[in-house]
Design a protein around this motif. Structure first.
Motif, PDB file in Angstrom:
ATOM      1  N   PHE A  76      29.627  -6.572  33.981  1.00  0.00           N
ATOM      2  CA  PHE A  76      30.149  -5.556  35.034  1.00  0.00           C
ATOM      3  C   PHE A  76      30.546  -4.236  34.426  1.00  0.00           C
ATOM      4  O   PHE A  76      30.655  -3.288  35.013  1.00  0.00           O
ATOM      5  CB  PHE A  76      31.205  -6.121  35.870  1.00  0.00           C
ATOM      6  N   GLY A  77      30.469  -4.047  33.093  1.00  0.00           N
ATOM      7  CA  GLY A  77      31.299  -2.701  32.403  1.00  0.00           C
ATOM      8  C   GLY A  77      30.127  -1.764  32.299  1.00  0.00           C
ATOM      9  O   GLY A  77      30.441  -0.685  32.165  1.00  0.00           O
ATOM     10  N   ALA A 649      30.798  -8.557  46.238  1.00  0.00           N
ATOM     11  CA  ALA A 649      30.375  -9.890  45.787  1.00  0.00           C
ATOM     12  C   ALA A 649      29.728  -9.875  44.477  1.00  0.00           C
ATOM     13  O   ALA A 649      28.665  -8.954  44.253  1.00  0.00           O
ATOM     14  CB  ALA A 649      29.565 -10.521  46.940  1.00  0.00           C
ATOM     15  N   THR A 650      30.131 -11.096  43.755  1.00  0.00           N
ATOM     16  CA  THR A 650      29.182 -11.159  42.491  1.00  0.00           C
ATOM     17  C   THR A 650      28.934 -12.727  42.245  1.00  0.00           C
ATOM     18  O   THR A 650      29.483 -13.562  42.721  1.00  0.00           O
ATOM     19  CB  THR A 650      30.073 -10.681  41.279  1.00  0.00           C
ATOM     20  N   ALA A 651      27.783 -12.882  41.532  1.00  0.00           N
ATOM     21  CA  ALA A 651      27.399 -14.109  41.199  1.00  0.00           C
ATOM     22  C   ALA A 651      26.712 -14.225  39.824  1.00  0.00           C
ATOM     23  O   ALA A 651      25.866 -13.290  39.583  1.00  0.00           O
ATOM     24  CB  ALA A 651      26.241 -14.618  42.411  1.00  0.00           C
ATOM     25  N   VAL A 652      27.287 -14.995  39.106  1.00  0.00           N
ATOM     26  CA  VAL A 652      26.548 -15.188  37.840  1.00  0.00           C
ATOM     27  C   VAL A 652      26.203 -16.739  37.577  1.00  0.00           C
ATOM     28  O   VAL A 652      26.846 -17.617  37.698  1.00  0.00           O
ATOM     29  CB  VAL A 652      27.614 -14.940  36.673  1.00  0.00           C
ATOM     30  N   MET A 661      22.607 -12.361  37.040  1.00  0.00           N
ATOM     31  CA  MET A 661      23.743 -11.552  37.546  1.00  0.00           C
ATOM     32  C   MET A 661      23.330 -10.682  38.735  1.00  0.00           C
ATOM     33  O   MET A 661      22.485 -10.128  38.799  1.00  0.00           O
ATOM     34  CB  MET A 661      24.403 -10.783  36.612  1.00  0.00           C
ATOM     35  N   LEU A 662      23.902 -11.116  39.993  1.00  0.00           N
ATOM     36  CA  LEU A 662      23.636 -10.022  41.237  1.00  0.00           C
ATOM     37  C   LEU A 662      25.119  -9.691  41.663  1.00  0.00           C
ATOM     38  O   LEU A 662      26.078 -10.674  41.806  1.00  0.00           O
ATOM     39  CB  LEU A 662      23.013 -11.038  42.142  1.00  0.00           C
ATOM     40  N   ALA A 663      25.291  -8.514  42.085  1.00  0.00           N
ATOM     41  CA  ALA A 663      26.390  -8.009  42.563  1.00  0.00           C
ATOM     42  C   ALA A 663      26.045  -6.964  43.836  1.00  0.00           C
ATOM     43  O   ALA A 663      25.239  -6.204  43.805  1.00  0.00           O
ATOM     44  CB  ALA A 663      27.049  -7.127  41.599  1.00  0.00           C
ATOM     45  N   ALA A 664      27.042  -6.984  44.877  1.00  0.00           N
ATOM     46  CA  ALA A 664      26.823  -6.186  45.836  1.00  0.00           C
ATOM     47  C   ALA A 664      28.267  -5.353  46.022  1.00  0.00           C
ATOM     48  O   ALA A 664      29.308  -6.074  46.078  1.00  0.00           O
ATOM     49  CB  ALA A 664      26.584  -7.066  47.003  1.00  0.00           C
ATOM     50  N   VAL A 690      19.421  -9.817  34.166  1.00  0.00           N
ATOM     51  CA  VAL A 690      18.935 -11.080  33.771  1.00  0.00           C
ATOM     52  C   VAL A 690      19.127 -11.059  32.321  1.00  0.00           C
ATOM     53  O   VAL A 690      18.461  -9.651  31.711  1.00  0.00           O
ATOM     54  CB  VAL A 690      17.562 -11.275  34.347  1.00  0.00           C
ATOM     55  N   SER A 691      19.183 -11.725  31.556  1.00  0.00           N
ATOM     56  CA  SER A 691      19.263 -12.057  30.009  1.00  0.00           C
ATOM     57  C   SER A 691      18.703 -13.371  29.474  1.00  0.00           C
ATOM     58  O   SER A 691      19.045 -14.372  30.049  1.00  0.00           O
ATOM     59  CB  SER A 691      20.549 -11.506  29.411  1.00  0.00           C
ATOM     60  N   TYR A 692      18.385 -13.498  28.491  1.00  0.00           N
ATOM     61  CA  TYR A 692      18.079 -14.696  27.735  1.00  0.00           C
ATOM     62  C   TYR A 692      18.592 -14.646  26.303  1.00  0.00           C
ATOM     63  O   TYR A 692      18.607 -13.674  25.609  1.00  0.00           O
ATOM     64  CB  TYR A 692      16.503 -14.620  27.602  1.00  0.00           C
ATOM     65  N   ASP A 693      19.112 -15.875  26.244  1.00  0.00           N
ATOM     66  CA  ASP A 693      19.817 -16.224  24.832  1.00  0.00           C
ATOM     67  C   ASP A 693      19.202 -16.860  23.837  1.00  0.00           C
ATOM     68  O   ASP A 693      18.686 -18.137  23.963  1.00  0.00           O
ATOM     69  CB  ASP A 693      21.306 -16.927  24.937  1.00  0.00           C
TER      70      ASP A 693
END
Length: 750
Positions: A76-77, A649-652, A661-664, A690-693
């Motif tokens: 979120f930074g 709202a945030t969802a991880v 991640m989605l944030a509103a 979106v990220s891939y590790d």
């Protein structure tokens, strides 16, 4: 003209990192653990257990605190990873806006429960490191440390404990905890590219425990730059940070953190309220990219509206254990800022004559927090002393007026402000105690605020002649700041709490000097001198009451806070009928009240959801008289730039190696003015990532490739409203919110 070179120092940073890596690898040993367990056991307490793993969550203690952990900072930074305020956007009652999509340029604004950032304390490891509290907003100290070098960010709303929020923290405190050198050797690197030629490089090297594990250190370098999205110009931020930690003996530990921070940016041009209603003008009304030869137009030349500031800081932390439960903590600090701010004005030279103002910024502060703390079986207590000495500004003491020449050069004409001054000084003893009795926790504290403001001697426009009536004598303000609270676990899953705290906000000297200069005859005819006006200003004070209730269940929690705040000595630019002039006076009262809700859900092991909603009413208690002698009916009306409703709202979601991640962020309608005539529509902005590790890919630990999209649906809206809490009447200015931006980032640890 290209003001700054745009070559990223990635190659240089990587070479430095590789060289240090090799040296650290040779020096690092594998000896047995040192006997510093006593010191480490008394280190600052981290949140454990409930909500510890969630990216953002309320504190488990019942205090009105929202905490963002290291993962939350990363998520979120923002792509620039520079401004801690950005990571707090999802918290209740927070209205954070930035005119820059990456938070590099200004303006940016943070309002908490209706109050502006002027009175929101900003601390680093509990220390007010960025100069005079509240002043660094908009200046270089606001984003002093790279967010990768923080372990957490916490936001305290309402009541503030006596050992937190040093300085002025009249509406809350944002505290950032440093990520000190780590015990394990590692190299961390990240590279980002994005819209508007955004580029960012970050490299950090940790030596790990060296030799007998008595020392460890780190160094980091970052470079961030981006073009303006509205008009010409760019922004650039460069940081070098380093720290060392020493286990001097089994009972003595010392740490030192240093940072060199430079930021430069071209300003964004503001809109009027009428212009803000027309979305088609958002990218048309901008600063000019070339000179015209007409001074009235050239005040809008982008090179005459820019800033360049350099900050340096040192932060210490020394801990001496006096047994298993007691320790002495000494935290000294030093901060310095130098630079300048250019701004064009249509009336800079008076009588409608345009010009350019140069504000020379050169100030520092130093201080320490010294306390004794003990953690016996029944709770915790602490007694300490905070001291700080700060150099002005604020208020501004070195501003010069320049005339624009036909060839575009600037010629000095006069000093608009020049003053000699003593220093701001703070001398604050404090004590806190927490007592645990079964399911009940009682807490209390008391700080004796002693603040001495500076003495000033202003000079005439020639910069040589002291102005005989433009001086002030420093005063000392004293106030008791108590806090008390109770948290009761009615059941293991149900926590009720009540907290009270008195807080303090610095007076705003603002335009007092220029107002007196322009109306000197009127003031003197009334028998008032500059020192009389200055002495009429007092620090603002508030009494804050919070009631909280939190219910936890197997897959989450729901927390509510009902708050009420009374402000007195609130400063406003008010009309004085005896003088027929409006000037700053500490004579108003105001009230804030509201309801905050937080909901955290963990329905499955790889999904975290955080929701917040707030209703806030912050209003003046009475109507205000204006310069024209009429009464502005502001009593009971919402303060400027303060939405009644906000929802976030945030969802991880972490399915396997993926993180989504989605944030509103919904901000209700606001008013830019005190009379509620200049309405700004509500808006909702969505962000996604979106990220891939690539775990252990090619020996790289925690390697990831990510894509983030801010303002996903390219919403057009007004973000920053430049409207001071102190202004009654007048015309605020408006800045469009940033458009959709896309950033690709690659990062990893070795």
């Amino acid at each position: 003209m290209n003001l700054h070179s745009k070559h990223s120092p990635l190659g240089l940073a990587l070479l430095v990192a590789l060289g240090l890596w090799g040296g650290a690898s040779a020096a690092a040993g594998t000896g047995s653990q040192t006997a510093d367990d006593t010191v480490r056991s008394l280190a600052p307490v981290e949140i454990q257990g409930e909500h510890a793993r969630e990216p953002i969550a309320p504190a488990p203690s019942g205090d009105t605190i929202t905490r963002v952990n290291a993962e939350g900072i990363r998520l979120f930074g923002g792509p620039a990873q520079s401004n801690p305020w950005t990571a707090l956007r999802a918290a209740p009652s927070v209205n954070f806006q930035s005119a820059d999509p990456y938070g590099l340029g200004r303006p940016s604004s943070l309002r908490l429960r209706g109050k502006s950032s002027t009175h929101i304390g900003r601390t680093l490891n509990g220390l007010p490191i960025a100069g005079e509290p509240g002043f660094a907003n908009g200046k270089g100290g606001a984003d002093l440390v790279d967010l990768e070098n923080l372990s957490s960010i916490s936001l305290t709303r309402g009541p503030v404990a006596a050992d937190r929020g040093f300085g002025f923290s009249n509406s809350g405190v944002v505290d950032s905890e440093l990520r000190w050198p780590e015990h394990r050797f590692s190299a961390q690197a990240a590279q980002s590219f994005g819209t508007y030629d955004f580029r960012r490089t970050f490299v950090r090297l940790d030596t790990g425990d060296l030799g007998s594990h008595a020392a460890r250190a780190f160094v980091s370098v970052s470079d961030t730059l981006a073009d303006q999205w509205r008009g010409p110009g760019d922004s650039r931020r460069t940081n070098i940070e380093a720290a060392i930690a020493l286990d001097i003996s089994p009972r003595i530990q010392a740490k030192l953190y240093g940072v060199h921070h430079q930021i430069r940016w071209h300003s964004n041009r503001a809109l009027s309220h009428a212009q803000a209603q027309d979305e088609s003008q958002y990218e048309d009304i901008v600063y000019n990219d070339r000179l015209t030869g007409n001074a009235k137009d050239d005040v809008f030349y982008y090179q005459f509206n820019r800033q360049d500031l350099t900050n340096k800081a040192l932060i210490g932390d020394v801990r001496i254990a006096l047994g298993d439960h007691d320790q002495i903590v000494f935290k000294p600090y030093y901060w310095q800022e130098k630079g300048w701010v250019l701004s064009g004005s249509a009336n800079e030279l008076g009588k409608g004559k345009p010009g350019v103002n140069r504000w020379n910024v050169d100030h520092d502060n130093y201080g320490f927090d010294l306390h004794y703390e003990s953690r016996p079986d029944w709770g915790e207590w602490r007694v300490g002393y905070w001291y700080q000495s700060s150099e002005a500004p604020p208020p501004p003491t070195d501003r010069a007026s320049y005339e624009i020449q036909p060839d575009g050069s600037l010629a000095f004409r006069q000093w608009s402000t020049l003053a000699e001054t003593t220093r701001h000084k703070y001398m604050n003893p404090y004590a806190t105690v927490t007592w645990q009795y079964g399911p009940v926790e009682l807490s209390g504290g008391l700080r004796y605020m002693q603040y001495k403001d500076p003495s000033f001697q202003y000079f005439e426009a020639d910069g040589v002649t002291p102005s005989p009536d433009m001086y002030s004598k420093g005063r000392t303000y004293r106030s008791w700041l108590p806090n008390a609270g109770i948290a009761w676990h009615i059941t293991p899953d149900l926590l009720a709490s009540a907290h009270y705290g008195r807080t303090y906000g610095r007076q705003n000297w603002g335009s007092v000097a220029s107002t007196y200069t322009q109306n000197k005859a009127a003031f003197q005819a009334a028998g008032l001198h500059f020192n009389d006006i200055w002495n009429g200003l007092r620090p603002e004070q508030s009494d804050n009451y919070d009631l909280g209730l939190r219910y936890s269940f197997p897959t989450g929690y729901i927390a509510s806070t009902l708050y009420y705040t009374r402000y007195k000595h609130k400063q406003l630019n008010m009309f004085d009928p005896d003088i027929n002039v409006s000037y700053h006076q500490s004579a108003a009262r105001a009230t804030a009240k509201g309801l905050e809700l937080e909901l955290g859900l963990n329905p499955v092991s790889d999904l975290d959801v955080y929701l917040s909603w707030s209703w806030n009413k912050a209003s003046y208690d009475d109507d205000i008289a204006t310069k024209a002698g009429t009464v502005i009916p502001v009593g009971g009306k919402q303060m400027q730039d303060s939405p009644r409703h906000m929802a976030k709202a945030t969802a991880v979601w972490r399915p396997g190696a993926w993180t989504l991640m989605l944030a509103a962020n919904h901000i209700g309608s606001r008013f830019g003015d005190t009379e509620e005539k200049e309405r700004v529509a509500s808006h909702t902005v969505f962000d996604a990532g979106v990220s891939y590790d690539f775990s252990r890919f090619m020996g790289i630990r925690d390697a990831s490739l990510g894509l983030t999209v801010s303002n996903l649906f390219d919403k057009r809206y007004i973000g920053v409203i430049n409207s001071s809490d102190y202004t009654v009447g007048g015309k605020p200015s408006y800045y469009p919110g940033a458009p959709r931006t896309v950033v690709l980032a690659l990062s990893g640890r070795f």
